[in-house]
Design a protein around this motif. Structure first.
Motif, PDB file in Angstrom:
ATOM      1  N   ASP A  77       1.636 -77.556  44.281  1.00 27.42           N
ATOM      2  CA  ASP A  77       1.324 -78.224  45.524  1.00 27.42           C
ATOM      3  C   ASP A  77       1.932 -79.279  45.743  1.00 27.42           C
ATOM      4  N   ARG A  78       1.540 -80.350  44.944  1.00 25.18           N
ATOM      5  CA  ARG A  78       2.296 -81.559  44.516  1.00 25.18           C
ATOM      6  C   ARG A  78       4.049 -81.219  44.618  1.00 25.18           C
ATOM      7  N   ASN A  79       3.843 -80.930  43.434  1.00 30.52           N
ATOM      8  CA  ASN A  79       5.774 -81.086  43.848  1.00 30.52           C
ATOM      9  C   ASN A  79       6.383 -80.132  44.260  1.00 30.52           C
ATOM     10  N   ILE A  80       5.585 -79.018  44.890  1.00 31.54           N
ATOM     11  CA  ILE A  80       6.439 -78.481  46.097  1.00 31.54           C
ATOM     12  C   ILE A  80       6.464 -79.693  47.755  1.00 31.54           C
ATOM     13  N   GLU A  81       5.299 -80.477  47.665  1.00 32.24           N
ATOM     14  CA  GLU A  81       5.134 -80.639  49.024  1.00 32.24           C
ATOM     15  C   GLU A  81       6.608 -82.765  48.789  1.00 32.24           C
ATOM     16  N   ARG A  82       6.195 -82.765  47.620  1.00 35.69           N
ATOM     17  CA  ARG A  82       7.724 -83.814  47.082  1.00 35.69           C
ATOM     18  C   ARG A  82       8.578 -83.116  47.340  1.00 35.69           C
ATOM     19  N   ILE A  83       9.244 -81.627  46.758  1.00 37.13           N
ATOM     20  CA  ILE A  83      10.453 -80.945  47.080  1.00 37.13           C
ATOM     21  C   ILE A  83      10.872 -80.987  48.934  1.00 37.13           C
ATOM     22  N   THR A  84       9.908 -80.267  49.441  1.00 37.49           N
ATOM     23  CA  THR A  84       9.847 -80.502  51.037  1.00 37.49           C
ATOM     24  C   THR A  84      10.270 -82.013  51.363  1.00 37.49           C
ATOM     25  N   GLN A  85       9.696 -83.458  51.133  1.00 34.35           N
ATOM     26  CA  GLN A  85       9.727 -84.196  51.735  1.00 34.35           C
ATOM     27  C   GLN A  85      10.983 -85.319  50.782  1.00 34.35           C
ATOM     28  N   ASP A  86      11.857 -84.574  50.011  1.00 26.36           N
ATOM     29  CA  ASP A  86      12.728 -84.912  49.895  1.00 26.36           C
ATOM     30  C   ASP A  86      14.185 -84.266  50.043  1.00 26.36           C
ATOM     31  N   TYR A  87      14.231 -82.922  50.636  1.00 29.88           N
ATOM     32  CA  TYR A  87      14.842 -81.869  51.000  1.00 29.88           C
ATOM     33  C   TYR A  87      15.169 -83.050  52.615  1.00 29.88           C
ATOM     34  N   ALA A  88      13.666 -83.568  53.266  1.00 24.51           N
ATOM     35  CA  ALA A  88      13.871 -83.646  54.464  1.00 24.51           C
ATOM     36  C   ALA A  88      14.639 -84.804  54.618  1.00 24.51           C
ATOM     37  N   ASN A  89      14.247 -85.747  53.970  1.00 24.06           N
ATOM     38  CA  ASN A  89      14.992 -87.269  53.434  1.00 24.06           C
ATOM     39  C   ASN A  89      16.985 -87.009  53.343  1.00 24.06           C
ATOM     40  N   ARG A  90      16.795 -85.883  52.625  1.00 25.33           N
ATOM     41  CA  ARG A  90      18.851 -85.494  52.226  1.00 25.33           C
ATOM     42  C   ARG A  90      18.953 -85.368  53.735  1.00 25.33           C
ATOM     43  N   GLU A  91      18.471 -84.118  54.804  1.00 28.57           N
ATOM     44  CA  GLU A  91      19.097 -83.990  55.819  1.00 28.57           C
ATOM     45  C   GLU A  91      18.361 -85.358  56.840  1.00 28.57           C
ATOM     46  N   GLU A  92      17.781 -85.937  56.834  1.00 30.93           N
ATOM     47  CA  GLU A  92      18.065 -86.828  57.665  1.00 30.93           C
ATOM     48  C   GLU A  92      18.713 -87.488  57.395  1.00 30.93           C
ATOM     49  N   GLY A  93      19.416 -88.541  56.409  1.00 31.40           N
ATOM     50  CA  GLY A  93      20.646 -88.963  56.213  1.00 31.40           C
ATOM     51  C   GLY A  93      21.838 -88.286  56.142  1.00 31.40           C
ATOM     52  N   MET A  94      21.793 -86.861  55.632  1.00 34.85           N
ATOM     53  CA  MET A  94      23.028 -86.446  56.683  1.00 34.85           C
ATOM     54  C   MET A  94      23.146 -86.946  58.173  1.00 34.85           C
ATOM     55  N   ARG A  95      21.733 -86.542  58.957  1.00 36.66           N
ATOM     56  CA  ARG A  95      22.292 -87.089  60.343  1.00 36.66           C
ATOM     57  C   ARG A  95      22.750 -88.371  60.630  1.00 36.66           C
ATOM     58  N   GLN A  96      22.023 -89.333  60.135  1.00 35.82           N
ATOM     59  CA  GLN A  96      22.398 -90.731  60.338  1.00 35.82           C
ATOM     60  C   GLN A  96      23.654 -90.948  59.220  1.00 35.82           C
ATOM     61  N   ALA A  97      23.869 -90.409  58.836  1.00 35.99           N
ATOM     62  CA  ALA A  97      25.616 -90.875  57.893  1.00 35.99           C
ATOM     63  C   ALA A  97      26.564 -89.665  59.212  1.00 35.99           C
ATOM     64  N   LEU A  98      26.197 -88.871  59.819  1.00 35.49           N
ATOM     65  CA  LEU A  98      27.089 -88.218  60.482  1.00 35.49           C
ATOM     66  C   LEU A  98      26.825 -88.872  61.813  1.00 35.49           C
ATOM     67  N   ALA A  99      25.447 -89.843  61.978  1.00 36.86           N
ATOM     68  CA  ALA A  99      25.833 -90.607  63.435  1.00 36.86           C
ATOM     69  C   ALA A  99      26.480 -91.534  63.324  1.00 36.86           C
ATOM     70  N   HIS A 100      26.813 -92.643  62.265  1.00 37.04           N
ATOM     71  CA  HIS A 100      27.234 -93.609  61.547  1.00 37.04           C
ATOM     72  C   HIS A 100      28.893 -93.118  62.029  1.00 37.04           C
TER      73      HIS A 100
END
Length: 734
Positions: A77-100
């Motif tokens: 469960d902790r690993n899935i939570e980490r995976i979910t957060q990691d991909y959420a951070n990656r998606e946000e990074g892509m959005r910020q990079a696109l906005a930049h």
């Protein structure tokens, strides 16, 4: 040469068009990138696969206790939570990079739009019908299909329409986000003039270019109003301007600088509500003018104008206020100043034609407009040819115009009744008909020997323009027009602190006519200071850095002509030569008078093709009428040092440094000025080739001045210095 110039121009236009197309294509490419969206489909698949892999754990084994198994499930469960957060951070990074990236694209587009700004010129236009009531000239701009209006006076409008081939349109243009050209700040311009068309604006661009450095603008208003009369007041029916010097002391370019002018409305007074300046580079100073005008109904008073500023990015200077005075209308006063006849023996006889010349003069303080002279003839007197009315145009204070009539009396005539009706545009300034004192069979005043006294108002200080017999004042010859020439004329007859200079004002007024007619200088290129206008401050403002003459000349390398009639004086301590302004004080000559060497230096410093200086003044401390400027004749006998002429400068001086520059009362002129103009009229053309060189004019003036001076029991020999005696000064038209 013309083909080479045309090829260069075509190459420039083609290069500019290619550059513009490259900018457009780049902006289109950037705009297409702006449609990018954040694509997270692949990330979603990766995340789901990583979560599936994390859940794919072996079941509880035979030898595994429950606590260990539960711990293993908790790790999943902790690993899935980490995976979910990691991909959420990656998606946000892509959005910020696109906005930049979008921000970078947006900034680059704005920079390209700014870079597309250029000056555009065209001859593809035509004029509409001028509106004299609102003083607007419609201009059909075929490039844009728009009609703009140019606010100019009737006289200028007539000149512009008559000379359309000399003018072009000029505007600033810049691409907008639709990649269409937006035009603003249209101007109608030629080599010698520019007139604003339509409204002035700077547009709105919010993005600052990369590496932008702000300007620092300082506004310094001139402490006077510039107007024709030189009295530092805006008189009725007078136009002038206020000057503000804008200096950029910052590190960056000031863009789209504009002045906004506000003030309380005054009856009969108008001013420009805004003045567009444009760009001001670091370290650059620009003189900006606010045009003001007064109609005939303006009253005595003061006006306060508040000037604020705009700059494209908001880096504008502090506002300033300027207060100046207005003066109510001074009326013209039209009179018959002089008249005389030209006949074989100075008499009028029946059946014999005579020529009558009548001089109409304005001796009032205001300008007379659209003056006409109408002869009224009594019984037995007829004109040869039809003369219903003669148009004399406008007459300024002191100005005059001559009317010639060919008349004849029949056999039944017992008298020679002739009256002149003078009409002015405003009927209240039209005087009653003036009868002339002419009669039959008696000797009349002729155009060679009369000096009649005219009628004028009690408070007038303008002398009557008598003396029609003066040869240099009539039939002033036409020379070849020289549009790239400038003239400065200073004539000071009446001084505040010292004696007058007889005929100096007359010298200056007629020399101006020779500048225009014979030297071919355009009238609008001539700067004149007469009497009270020619103060030290007024002369200072003509020359030197930022002066009126350098501002007008710019980089045209013209022929420059300077004429001065007035007092010269020596410095008792240094024995240097000075020109004496209207307000000069000889006891404080170094502070209140204008050094001759400074004049030469200032004229030489202006970019020029040639400089010609004519000075009817002496530096001996004496006056034209054999008086002295100094008490007890202290300056007489001094050895005066006159500065050498510049490298490319012709200098015509009235006399040697220790001599007096005399008047010539018989001709109502200075002796030197009279023969200078007589030589320019053609007398100096010794080889009759219609060209007058420096050497020809020098020889003629020196011989004639010294000859007549000897007849008058005087001693005067003009001093003339030139680097090129063969230079042609005057080319007389055929």
């Amino acid at each position: 040469m013309k083909r080479i110039l045309l090829l260069i121009l075509c190459t420039v236009f083609i290069a500019q068009a290619v550059a513009n197309q490259a900018v457009i294509e780049r902006i289109r490419a950037l705009q297409s990138l702006m449609s990018m969206r954040t694509t997270v489909v692949n990330l979603d698949k990766e995340r789901e696969q990583a979560i599936a892999n994390a859940r794919n754990i072996p079941p509880k084994g035979e030898f595994e206790d429950t606590v260990s198994y539960q711990r293993r499930l908790a790790d999943v469960d902790r690993n899935i939570e980490r995976i979910t957060q990691d991909y959420a951070n990656r998606e946000e990074g892509m959005r910020q990079a696109l906005a930049h990236r979008r921000g970078q694209i947006e900034q680059e587009i704005e920079g390209l739009l700014i870079a597309s700004k250029e000056t555009y010129s065209s001859r593809n236009f035509d004029f509409g019908t001028y509106d004299p009531d609102n003083q607007k000239l419609p201009i059909m701009i075929r490039d844009t299909g728009a009609v703009q209006y140019c606010q100019i006076s009737p006289a200028i409008a007539q000149y512009v329409k008559t000379n359309i081939s000399r003018f072009q349109l000029r505007a600033e243009r810049q691409l907008n986000r639709n990649l269409q050209w937006e035009y603003r700040n249209w101007e109608l311009f030629s080599d010698n003039a520019a007139y604003a068309i339509g409204e002035r604006s700077v547009g709105t661009i919010t993005a600052l270019p990369e590496g932008y450095r702000p300007p620092l603008l300082v506004a310094e208003p001139a402490e006077r109003i510039f107007e024709p009369s030189g009295n530092n007041l805006l008189d009725a029916e007078e136009s002038g301007y206020l000057a503000i010097n804008l200096t950029n002391t910052g590190d960056g370019l000031a863009i789209g600088v504009e002045l906004v002018v506000e003030g309380e409305a005054q009856h009969g007074l108008s001013w420009e509500s805004s003045v567009f300046v444009g760009e001001i580079a670091p370290g650059q100073s620009v003189e900006t003018r606010i045009n003001v005008a007064a109609t005939d109904v303006v009253s005595d008073g003061t006006v306060r104008l508040n000037i604020s500023f705009r700059e494209l990015y908001g880096f504008y200077p502090d506002p300033v206020s300027i207060t100046f005075g207005t003066a109510a209308l001074q009326a013209p006063n039209l009179v018959v100043a002089d008249y005389g006849i030209d006949s074989r023996d100075g008499m009028i006889r029946p059946n014999e034609a005579v020529t009558l010349r009548v001089r109409i003069q304005n001796i009032g303080g205001g300008r007379a407009r659209n003056v006409t002279a109408i002869p009224e003839l009594g019984e037995g007197v007829r004109t040869i040819g039809s003369v219903a009315a003669a148009s004399l145009g406008d007459l300024g204070p002191g100005e005059f115009s001559d009317l010639d009539l060919e008349l004849i009396a029949n056999r039944e005539a017992t008298a020679f009744p002739v009256s002149i009706r003078i009409s002015e545009l405003r009927s209240r300034y039209s005087p009653e008909p003036v009868p002339l004192n002419l009669s039959l069979q008696t000797r009349q005043r002729t155009t060679r020997d009369f000096a009649i006294t005219g009628t004028r108002s009690q408070d007038s200080v303008i002398s009557l323009a008598t003396g029609l017999s003066i040869d240099i004042e009539e039939n002033i010859p036409r020379g070849i027009r020289n549009p790239n020439a400038f003239g400065v004329i200073i004539g000071i007859e009446n001084y505040v602190n010292t004696s007058s200079v007889p005929y100096a004002e007359r010298d200056a007024n007629f020399m101006k006519q020779y500048f225009i007619n014979t030297l071919g200088i355009p009238e609008y290129n001539i700067l004149s200071l007469i009497n009270q206008q020619a103060t030290l401050s007024g002369i200072d403002q003509l020359f030197g850095e930022g002066g009126r003459l350098p501002a007008r000349v710019r980089d045209t390398n013209p022929d420059i002509y300077f004429y001065y009639a007035g007092h010269g004086a020596p410095d008792m301590q240094t024995q240097k030569a000075y020109l004496v302004p209207n307000d000069g004080r000889l006891e404080n000559i170094q502070r209140s008078c204008y050094p001759l060497d400074r004049l030469y230096t200032n004229l030489e410093s202006i970019p020029h093709n040639s400089v010609t200086v004519m000075i009817d003044a002496c530096f001996s401390g004496s006056t034209r009428d054999d008086g002295t400027l100094f008490e007890n004749g202290r300056a007489i006998g001094l050895h005066i040092e006159t500065p050498p002429a510049g490298q490319n400068m012709n200098v015509f001086s009235a006399s040697q440094p220790s001599q007096i520059s005399w008047a010539y009362p018989e001709k109502n002129h200075g002796l030197f000025s009279y023969f200078l103009m007589k030589g320019m009229k053609g007398e100096a053309d010794t080889n009759s080739d219609r060209s007058i060189t420096v050497a020809e004019l020098r020889t003629y003036v020196q011989q004639e001045v010294s000859r007549v001076a000897a007849v008058l029991e005087k001693d005067q020999v003009p001093q003339i210095d030139t680097p090129d005696p063969t230079r042609v000064l005057i080319r007389l038209a055929e």
